[in-house]
Design a protein around this motif. Structure first.
Motif, PDB file in Angstrom:
ATOM      1  N   LYS A  38      19.141  69.746  34.726  1.00 46.93           N
ATOM      2  CA  LYS A  38      18.018  70.336  35.436  1.00 46.93           C
ATOM      3  C   LYS A  38      18.459  70.874  36.801  1.00 46.93           C
ATOM      4  O   LYS A  38      18.111  71.991  37.201  1.00 46.93           O
ATOM      5  CB  LYS A  38      16.942  69.251  35.622  1.00 46.93           C
ATOM      6  CG  LYS A  38      15.554  69.758  35.849  1.00 46.93           C
ATOM      7  CD  LYS A  38      14.561  68.595  35.728  1.00 46.93           C
ATOM      8  CE  LYS A  38      13.130  69.079  35.795  1.00 46.93           C
ATOM      9  NZ  LYS A  38      12.195  67.940  35.651  1.00 46.93           N
ATOM     10  N   ARG A  78      18.775  74.736  38.299  1.00 44.80           N
ATOM     11  CA  ARG A  78      18.096  75.194  39.517  1.00 44.80           C
ATOM     12  C   ARG A  78      19.078  75.814  40.506  1.00 44.80           C
ATOM     13  O   ARG A  78      18.747  76.780  41.180  1.00 44.80           O
ATOM     14  CB  ARG A  78      17.344  74.027  40.165  1.00 44.80           C
ATOM     15  CG  ARG A  78      16.100  73.694  39.362  1.00 44.80           C
ATOM     16  CD  ARG A  78      15.238  72.636  39.996  1.00 44.80           C
ATOM     17  NE  ARG A  78      14.066  72.423  39.140  1.00 44.80           N
ATOM     18  CZ  ARG A  78      13.243  71.392  39.221  1.00 44.80           C
ATOM     19  NH1 ARG A  78      13.448  70.467  40.133  1.00 44.80           N
ATOM     20  NH2 ARG A  78      12.216  71.298  38.405  1.00 44.80           N
ATOM     21  N   ALA A 118      15.082  63.283  49.500  1.00 43.19           N
ATOM     22  CA  ALA A 118      13.686  62.936  49.184  1.00 43.19           C
ATOM     23  C   ALA A 118      12.723  63.743  50.049  1.00 43.19           C
ATOM     24  O   ALA A 118      11.655  64.160  49.585  1.00 43.19           O
ATOM     25  CB  ALA A 118      13.469  61.437  49.380  1.00 43.19           C
ATOM     26  N   SER A 151      15.408  75.371  46.568  1.00 42.82           N
ATOM     27  CA  SER A 151      14.210  76.212  46.538  1.00 42.82           C
ATOM     28  C   SER A 151      13.577  76.384  47.911  1.00 42.82           C
ATOM     29  O   SER A 151      12.792  77.308  48.117  1.00 42.82           O
ATOM     30  CB  SER A 151      13.185  75.634  45.554  1.00 42.82           C
ATOM     31  OG  SER A 151      12.715  74.381  46.003  1.00 42.82           O
ATOM     32  N   ALA A 176       9.006  70.527  49.535  1.00 43.70           N
ATOM     33  CA  ALA A 176       8.824  71.611  48.567  1.00 43.70           C
ATOM     34  C   ALA A 176       7.503  71.444  47.818  1.00 43.70           C
ATOM     35  O   ALA A 176       6.740  72.396  47.655  1.00 43.70           O
ATOM     36  CB  ALA A 176       9.996  71.642  47.588  1.00 43.70           C
ATOM     37  N   ALA A 177       7.208  70.223  47.402  1.00 39.40           N
ATOM     38  CA  ALA A 177       5.982  69.981  46.628  1.00 39.40           C
ATOM     39  C   ALA A 177       4.736  70.185  47.475  1.00 39.40           C
ATOM     40  O   ALA A 177       3.679  70.541  46.968  1.00 39.40           O
ATOM     41  CB  ALA A 177       6.001  68.567  46.057  1.00 39.40           C
ATOM     42  N   LEU A 178       4.858  69.938  48.788  1.00 39.72           N
ATOM     43  CA  LEU A 178       3.680  69.933  49.645  1.00 39.72           C
ATOM     44  C   LEU A 178       3.563  71.188  50.509  1.00 39.72           C
ATOM     45  O   LEU A 178       2.847  71.214  51.506  1.00 39.72           O
ATOM     46  CB  LEU A 178       3.683  68.662  50.505  1.00 39.72           C
ATOM     47  CG  LEU A 178       3.599  67.351  49.680  1.00 39.72           C
ATOM     48  CD1 LEU A 178       3.866  66.140  50.556  1.00 39.72           C
ATOM     49  CD2 LEU A 178       2.239  67.217  48.993  1.00 39.72           C
ATOM     50  N   GLY A 179       4.292  72.227  50.120  1.00 43.67           N
ATOM     51  CA  GLY A 179       4.048  73.527  50.723  1.00 43.67           C
ATOM     52  C   GLY A 179       4.681  73.780  52.081  1.00 43.67           C
ATOM     53  O   GLY A 179       4.214  74.645  52.831  1.00 43.67           O
ATOM     54  N   ARG A 227      12.418  67.187  48.706  1.00 45.97           N
ATOM     55  CA  ARG A 227      11.571  67.196  47.502  1.00 45.97           C
ATOM     56  C   ARG A 227      10.090  67.171  47.876  1.00 45.97           C
ATOM     57  O   ARG A 227       9.282  67.952  47.359  1.00 45.97           O
ATOM     58  CB  ARG A 227      11.920  65.992  46.615  1.00 45.97           C
ATOM     59  CG  ARG A 227      11.117  65.951  45.324  1.00 45.97           C
ATOM     60  CD  ARG A 227      11.578  64.826  44.405  1.00 45.97           C
ATOM     61  NE  ARG A 227      10.669  64.690  43.271  1.00 45.97           N
ATOM     62  CZ  ARG A 227      10.658  63.664  42.436  1.00 45.97           C
ATOM     63  NH1 ARG A 227      11.511  62.660  42.598  1.00 45.97           N
ATOM     64  NH2 ARG A 227       9.802  63.618  41.440  1.00 45.97           N
ATOM     65  N   SER A 228       9.717  66.281  48.804  1.00 40.30           N
ATOM     66  CA  SER A 228       8.318  66.217  49.242  1.00 40.30           C
ATOM     67  C   SER A 228       7.903  67.519  49.907  1.00 40.30           C
ATOM     68  O   SER A 228       6.807  68.032  49.668  1.00 40.30           O
ATOM     69  CB  SER A 228       8.123  65.077  50.253  1.00 40.30           C
ATOM     70  OG  SER A 228       8.292  63.820  49.657  1.00 40.30           O
ATOM     71  N   VAL A 284      10.957  58.582  54.724  1.00 40.57           N
ATOM     72  CA  VAL A 284      10.514  59.334  53.538  1.00 40.57           C
ATOM     73  C   VAL A 284       8.998  59.212  53.367  1.00 40.57           C
ATOM     74  O   VAL A 284       8.300  60.210  53.119  1.00 40.57           O
ATOM     75  CB  VAL A 284      11.239  58.832  52.266  1.00 40.57           C
ATOM     76  CG1 VAL A 284      10.661  59.467  51.018  1.00 40.57           C
ATOM     77  CG2 VAL A 284      12.731  59.118  52.370  1.00 40.57           C
ATOM     78  N   ALA A 287       6.252  62.279  53.935  1.00 46.96           N
ATOM     79  CA  ALA A 287       5.325  62.658  52.863  1.00 46.96           C
ATOM     80  C   ALA A 287       3.897  62.717  53.389  1.00 46.96           C
ATOM     81  O   ALA A 287       3.164  63.689  53.151  1.00 46.96           O
ATOM     82  CB  ALA A 287       5.433  61.664  51.697  1.00 46.96           C
ATOM     83  N   ALA A 323      15.372  70.500  44.920  1.00 46.28           N
ATOM     84  CA  ALA A 323      14.491  71.154  45.906  1.00 46.28           C
ATOM     85  C   ALA A 323      15.294  71.744  47.065  1.00 46.28           C
ATOM     86  O   ALA A 323      14.832  72.664  47.734  1.00 46.28           O
ATOM     87  CB  ALA A 323      13.445  70.168  46.435  1.00 46.28           C
TER      88      ALA A 323
END
Lengths: 270, 270
Positions: A41, A45, A132, A169, A138-141, A135-136, A255, A259, A166
């Motif tokens: 994966k 990416r 970490a 990205s 990226a997920a949270l904009g 990753r957060s 972390v 978040a 992430a």
């Protein structure tokens, strides 16, 4: 292009050898301008984000799932035994890719691209935490991340892995100058918010972020430097329970704090 | 009571030996009903929470900072060399304590104690994650934690360390029965909220928690079991950025998700 390698000391495998020696690994990566992506994966990416492949190390069993994205990359196929011997640990999803780093944009360039929600990491030392947080973010904009000069490298193998890719990205840049770093952010129109465990600071959820925001996160243990705390436009905190404070549980790990703060940022500047 | 030990194979040190072998360690701990606390701060918290000390292993240099809390406990003093040899790694703050476990309360007893905000962990496997979640839960006002039968042990050394001792301050219990576990929570008046990455679920910040709440968190990777997802009163999610979802960043790690959810719980049931 498949190459079957049967000798673990084969010089073709030097990108992958001595993975166990963290210090050596770090200097090798910087010196040669490479990084390692682990698992199907994450390798996908990295390729998708445009990083050139130097080579891939895998076993017969794990070759098939990756074949469609490898193009004409050099693939070293080894036995399971050599694979775990070289990697020094059980490699999940059985593939490692050695990739070339791309030049990072400067902070100024990154800021010129726009984006309302920036994250600034000051001197984090733990690669898992950096991964970490990416990753957060990226997920949270979060639109971009700026690292202090001494902050741990997001392309170090452990950070890449924990970020689930992430780090490929979300655009990021590294400051040249720690001391005047926040001035550059302010010039680009960012309101700088310093996250602190100090419960007299403004609760993060009550901050009205009308324009562009840069949230500053400090190192594990010590938190933000006093210089940045003083320089920031506003100090913000995550409210903690009174019972916890009384019992001496006086902070969140970085972390968890990142978040909650990124989530708050997304809410307040929607 | 100080005992100077100069032989690393001395039988008095068996509580501390073979720390490197995770599997052996786990079974030894369960079998003998002991756990290990590492570092001055965490050892203090364990003693403060009432766990009996079996013994302490330390070096001459690290003895003084702990002396005031050790009472008449047996303290094995060893050389730096033996210390790192036995522990198999660099021991920060140079002390390990072997402590006796206390009987856990049953789930029913824990629920009878009251508390409006409960956390339920289903089958988490990573001890660092369990420790980090306990730390966040303690800081963010969670009143108690319930573990599924197979969830990783909060008193395993790594979990204790990452929690910074929060595993001693927050009451917890372990379910006997996974299948009917949620029924017991409902009988105790808990509204059960299942946290899921599914973005069609209710955003966690919009949930009005009028009474008692139990937030369910699933395992790394797979998330909550479909049985618990179906059984729960409501599914809730943490809103993610549309760009992230499009780019395939489709979830947060469990520590980040737990932190945001506990923070949301504290806001909504203040």
């Amino acid at each position: 292009m498949l190459e079957y390698v049967t000798d673990p000391d084969d010089p073709r495998l030097t990108d992958y050898t001595r993975l166990r020696d963290v210090e050596l690994r770090k200097s090798l990566e910087a010196e040669r301008g490479l990084f390692l992506a682990e698992g199907e994966k994450v390798i996908r990416r990295a390729i998708g984000a445009g990083y050139p492949i130097r080579s891939v190390l895998t076993t017969r069993r794990w070759l098939a799932p990756l074949e469609d994205v490898l193009g004409d990359a050099t693939v070293y196929v080894v036995s399971d035994e050599i694979m775990s011997g070289i990697a020094g640990f059980q490699v999940h999803r059985g593939a490692l890719a050695s990739m070339e780093r791309l030049p990072l944009p400067g902070v100024e360039t990154l800021l010129k691209r726009g984006g309302r929600r920036m994250l600034v990491l000051e001197d984090l030392v733990d690669h898992s935490n950096v991964g970490a947080i990416f990753r957060s973010a990226a997920a949270l904009g979060v639109d971009g991340i700026i690292l202090s000069p001494r902050c741990a490298d997001p392309l170090y193998r452990r950070a890449v892995k924990v970020s689930m890719g992430a780090v490929f990205s979300i655009p990021y840049a590294r400051m040249d100058d720690w001391f005047d770093g926040l001035a550059q952010l302010r010039e680009a129109g960012c309101q700088t918010l310093a996250l602190t465990p100090d419960q007299t600071a403004a609760p993060i959820d009550e901050v009205k972020a009308a324009g562009r925001v840069a949230l500053l996160l400090g190192a594990e243990g010590d938190g933000l430097s006093s210089h940045w705390l003083e320089e920031a436009d506003q100090a913000v905190c995550i409210p903690m329970s009174a019972e916890a404070m009384a019992a001496g549980v006086d902070s969140l790990n970085v972390v968890a704090a990142a978040a909650i703060a990124c989530h708050g940022l997304m809410r307040s500047s929607r």
